[in-house]
Design a protein around this motif. Sequence first.
Motif, PDB file in Angstrom:
ATOM      1  N   SER A 636       0.829  -1.210   0.000  1.00  0.00           N
ATOM      2  CA  SER A 636       0.000   0.000   0.000  1.00  0.00           C
ATOM      3  C   SER A 636       0.859   1.253   0.000  1.00  0.00           C
ATOM      4  N   LEU A 637       1.923   1.260   0.800  1.00  0.00           N
ATOM      5  CA  LEU A 637       2.835   2.407   0.822  1.00  0.00           C
ATOM      6  C   LEU A 637       3.420   2.661  -0.557  1.00  0.00           C
ATOM      7  N   ALA A 638       3.801   1.572  -1.237  1.00  0.00           N
ATOM      8  CA  ALA A 638       4.402   1.722  -2.564  1.00  0.00           C
ATOM      9  C   ALA A 638       3.404   2.330  -3.548  1.00  0.00           C
ATOM     10  N   VAL A 639       2.147   1.899  -3.484  1.00  0.00           N
ATOM     11  CA  VAL A 639       1.134   2.445  -4.394  1.00  0.00           C
ATOM     12  C   VAL A 639       0.908   3.932  -4.115  1.00  0.00           C
ATOM     13  N   VAL A 640       0.817   4.292  -2.840  1.00  0.00           N
ATOM     14  CA  VAL A 640       0.617   5.707  -2.499  1.00  0.00           C
ATOM     15  C   VAL A 640       1.803   6.542  -2.974  1.00  0.00           C
ATOM     16  N   HIS A 641       3.018   6.021  -2.811  1.00  0.00           N
ATOM     17  CA  HIS A 641       4.205   6.738  -3.289  1.00  0.00           C
ATOM     18  C   HIS A 641       4.120   6.959  -4.797  1.00  0.00           C
ATOM     19  N   PRO A 648       1.774  15.211  -6.434  1.00  0.00           N
ATOM     20  CA  PRO A 648       2.456  15.427  -5.148  1.00  0.00           C
ATOM     21  C   PRO A 648       1.709  16.335  -4.175  1.00  0.00           C
ATOM     22  N   GLY A 649       0.759  17.105  -4.667  1.00  0.00           N
ATOM     23  CA  GLY A 649       0.048  18.025  -3.790  1.00  0.00           C
ATOM     24  C   GLY A 649      -1.242  17.475  -3.228  1.00  0.00           C
ATOM     25  N   LYS A 650      -1.455  16.176  -3.346  1.00  0.00           N
ATOM     26  CA  LYS A 650      -2.718  15.574  -2.911  1.00  0.00           C
ATOM     27  C   LYS A 650      -2.661  15.309  -1.411  1.00  0.00           C
ATOM     28  N   SER A 651      -3.309  16.148  -0.629  1.00  0.00           N
ATOM     29  CA  SER A 651      -3.245  16.000   0.829  1.00  0.00           C
ATOM     30  C   SER A 651      -3.944  14.731   1.291  1.00  0.00           C
ATOM     31  N   LEU A 652      -4.999  14.329   0.593  1.00  0.00           N
ATOM     32  CA  LEU A 652      -5.706  13.104   0.958  1.00  0.00           C
ATOM     33  C   LEU A 652      -4.773  11.902   0.916  1.00  0.00           C
ATOM     34  N   LEU A 653      -3.907  11.842  -0.104  1.00  0.00           N
ATOM     35  CA  LEU A 653      -2.962  10.731  -0.219  1.00  0.00           C
ATOM     36  C   LEU A 653      -1.923  10.792   0.893  1.00  0.00           C
ATOM     37  N   ARG A 654      -1.482  11.990   1.227  1.00  0.00           N
ATOM     38  CA  ARG A 654      -0.520  12.122   2.324  1.00  0.00           C
ATOM     39  C   ARG A 654      -1.124  11.616   3.640  1.00  0.00           C
ATOM     40  N   PHE A 655      -2.401  11.904   3.832  1.00  0.00           N
ATOM     41  CA  PHE A 655      -3.064  11.436   5.046  1.00  0.00           C
ATOM     42  C   PHE A 655      -3.155   9.916   5.059  1.00  0.00           C
ATOM     43  N   ARG A 656      -3.526   9.306   3.897  1.00  0.00           N
ATOM     44  CA  ARG A 656      -3.556   7.850   3.819  1.00  0.00           C
ATOM     45  C   ARG A 656      -2.173   7.274   4.131  1.00  0.00           C
ATOM     46  N   GLN A 657      -1.165   7.950   3.621  1.00  0.00           N
ATOM     47  CA  GLN A 657       0.210   7.522   3.866  1.00  0.00           C
ATOM     48  C   GLN A 657       0.519   7.516   5.360  1.00  0.00           C
ATOM     49  N   SER A 658       0.077   8.542   6.055  1.00  0.00           N
ATOM     50  CA  SER A 658       0.346   8.623   7.502  1.00  0.00           C
ATOM     51  C   SER A 658      -0.351   7.489   8.251  1.00  0.00           C
ATOM     52  N   LEU A 676       2.906  17.159   5.768  1.00  0.00           N
ATOM     53  CA  LEU A 676       2.791  17.439   4.331  1.00  0.00           C
ATOM     54  C   LEU A 676       1.326  17.503   3.906  1.00  0.00           C
ATOM     55  N   ALA A 677       0.493  16.638   4.501  1.00  0.00           N
ATOM     56  CA  ALA A 677      -0.944  16.699   4.209  1.00  0.00           C
ATOM     57  C   ALA A 677      -1.498  18.051   4.606  1.00  0.00           C
ATOM     58  N   GLU A 686     -10.064  21.500   5.821  1.00  0.00           N
ATOM     59  CA  GLU A 686      -9.201  20.325   5.666  1.00  0.00           C
ATOM     60  C   GLU A 686      -7.903  20.510   6.451  1.00  0.00           C
ATOM     61  N   ARG A 687      -7.314  21.698   6.353  1.00  0.00           N
ATOM     62  CA  ARG A 687      -6.084  21.986   7.102  1.00  0.00           C
ATOM     63  C   ARG A 687      -6.295  21.806   8.604  1.00  0.00           C
TER      64      ARG A 687
END
Length: 940
Positions: A636-641, A648-658, A676-677, A686-687
């Motif tokens: 999953s981490l690899a797919v999100v990366h 790169p500016g997708k905060s939703l993806l950064r949150f999933r990553q966290s 980063l999210a 959202e912030r």
Amino acid sequence: MQHNLLTTMRSLKLAEGCKGTQVYALNPSAPPPPPPGDKLFQHFQDHLRVNSTRSKSTRTFPPLNQPNVIVSPESLLPCGLPVTDLLEPHIDPCLKFVDLIDKMAQVYRRIDHCPQFQKSGAFLEQCAIFKGLSDPKLFRRSLRSSRQHAVDVHAKVVLASWLRFERREDELIGTTSMDCCGRNLECPKATLVSGYDPESVYDPCICSGGASRSDNVPECSTSEEELDYDMSFCIGDEEVPCIRYKIASLSRPFKAMLYGGFREMKRGTINFTLNGISVEGMRAAEIFSRTNKLDNFPPHLVLELLKLANRFCCDDLKSACDSHLAYLVNSLDEAMLLIEYGIEEAAYLLVAACLQVFLRELPSSMHNPNVIKIFCSVEGRERLASLGHASFTLYFFLSQIAMEDDMKSNTTVMLLERLVECAVENWEKQLAYHQLGVVMLERKEYKDAQRWFNTAAEAGHLYSLVGVARSKFKRDHRYSAYKIINSLISDYTATGWMHQERSLYCSGKEKLLDLDTATEFDPTLTFPYKFRAVALVEENQFGAAISELNKILGFKASPDCLEMRAWISIGMEDYEGALKDIRALLTLEPNFMMFNGKIHGDHMVELLRPLAQQWSQADCWMQLYDRWSSVDDIGSLAVVHHMLANDPGKSLLRFRQSLLLLRLNCQRAAMRSLRLARNHSKSEHERLVYEGWILYDTGHREEALAKAEESISIQRSFEAFFLKAYALADSTLDPESSNYVIELLDEALRCPSDGLRKGQALNNLGSVYVDCDKLDLAADCYTNALNIKHTRAHQGLARVYHLKNQRKAAYDEMTKLIEKAQNNSSAYEKRSEYCDREMAQSDLSLATQLDPLRTYPYRYRAAVLMDDHKENEAIDELSRAISFKPDLQLLHLRAAFYDSMGEGASAVKDCEAALCIDPGHADTLELYHKAREPNTTDQK
């Protein structure tokens, strides 16, 4: 809350069946219809319906523009395959102990018995011990306690800045170095107030309270016409009228001048031209003599007054000037300008304020040559020391940052040398000497490294003997190195790191035996797995090498093991697998240099990307959904990366990553993703949610709740309601609170979101229903979660069956989870609750094999042994786990066993070590007082 497989998915804390690390979930009575406009949610539902008969493992996606590229492994591996001769473990720069439990017990006793004014230093020692453990929350909690009990301004400034640095507040766009988290604990103004007041640190921040600087004397309202001037000071051609007794009250020298036997006593006008003060400055002094106020004076006049105060020993004036100037320092430029004045005029608070700016601007300020000169040079330290601003705490903080930034730099060496100069207590000397040894070893200055390691070992830090041996080995004294470690193993209780180190100095079967013993003693050590894997590669057994690395990567997301697996995968021409591991690795450490530090990970991604299957962003979402559902966290981490590379500016993806990183217990990397999210948020609501999670994960629950409520007031959203529900549920819930959490989760489910998050909300809601004994509603929630492939809901549903006395159904439900989940150690652990003892033992044995860090299996086996009156075997079972994971529950249980066996001293020591981890743990406190009773007379 415990951070484990489900907790890190933001599920709620709840009662655990066997007090293990399993966490259950929350949920609604029927599957909620997708809200209007929730196209992504509907897309997932349609996808699942179409693909319901297809297995995850067989699903493929058509390649997009797949190039016909033929690449040999040699072209991707300019350094060749890894070789065993070049492998060696890193030496830990933290304090490490042969008997960690005894050391933790000692520190707890020190904290418990020392005078209140020494508690801050005792907690700092605890910080140094916890720094070497895997849970960063223990370190942060001790750091907060050290700040809470700090007395002097210097300690408060350093510790508050350190706490801020741990949150990496500098990485948040739009914040300034003088911002704080809303509590006095980190408030830059509260730190400048001296005194011991441990309870006030959790009060609301004084920054917004409009507190006056320090000029608390009532202001005189007398008009100038009413003043009875009876003398004046002449400066150049101008005179400054004054009131003699007011000026005399400023200091004894003034009093002696104006009322003593000096000739100025009889004069109405005194020439003050040669005393280094301007007319404006003298007028300001006259006004202060009447009002005790400086508020209306510009900084340059206050600086003049500070010089005058020092020249004529005006203590009150100096204190007022010092405080006034201190509160004016807000930027790095101001701090650089004013610190020289502060040091020259011995202005304690002003220097403290300047230091505070330097520290709160870290790590960037560490690259300012003027700051470096102040902190790193011998002269700079001596100047700071003259004012009480050079401490072990300061250089401990600075040296940790320098070592993280560049272990080999001259700056790191100089800061550690200053740390040595400030070390007073024995543990301080051990740490400073050892860290200098580690740095010198990295710099390949082996003779100096050996000298510092020797000094640390002589101070009592036995782990530094590893450094002595390694330094000798680097200087071709292999047998001497072997003898040092062999003696260590013979003289003390052997540990994993001892056998790991000795393996470097022997060969053949003896080497492999030491490595196997190291893994048996401490399965979390990565070097033995890596060595065995590379040894298998050298025998051309690539598959077995990958299997060896899979053992540790199944429970510990180690960057060096991910690198090694990727390295070997390239040699096998498994470019998909290599790319997956490198992407996951770069998520953990974005600047990782691969192949012995020769190639940046990002470059390897670019080389491998054309050789792997090409996915569109929509394909990536489906891949993420599948891997998340199958509990494949690395995948999953690899797919999100991959997705972030495209957006790169997708905060939703950064949150999933966290969330994924928290599940993998990579808390620092998770916090970086959260920051980063927050930075990439497109809207204020959202912030605020991401800021709330940052606050929650750093121990600021109330502030997190406030962020969630503010976000909801702007716009109702899934994540805001979910955050609020999660933060509220992080406590023992009464029926009323449980109902409110249910309402919040229902509100969350009505808001647009994707299936990944809605599945978690349903799972969490089911957990609350279970706690409220609403089992049918809970079952509905778990079923609905499973319908959108939230695999972990099998566990909640099993719990419902168990509570309904349907044990076979519970067992079967957990079996389904085991079959679906790639990381399934927790599922084996939980399934053990729903079967007989023999089957439970088998499941728990598998759970330990897959993840030796899970503590419940050890506790269960130990309890069974105690029931069979095998006390010593029960103690050994717990001790095996405690040796590499000093866990609260393990220590409490072993203490209880010792107490039942009549070994009071051992019970007391384990209780003290457990209380070092959690001083408020009620059961351990009760056992501690009970175990001490028979020994009270002896202790006196």
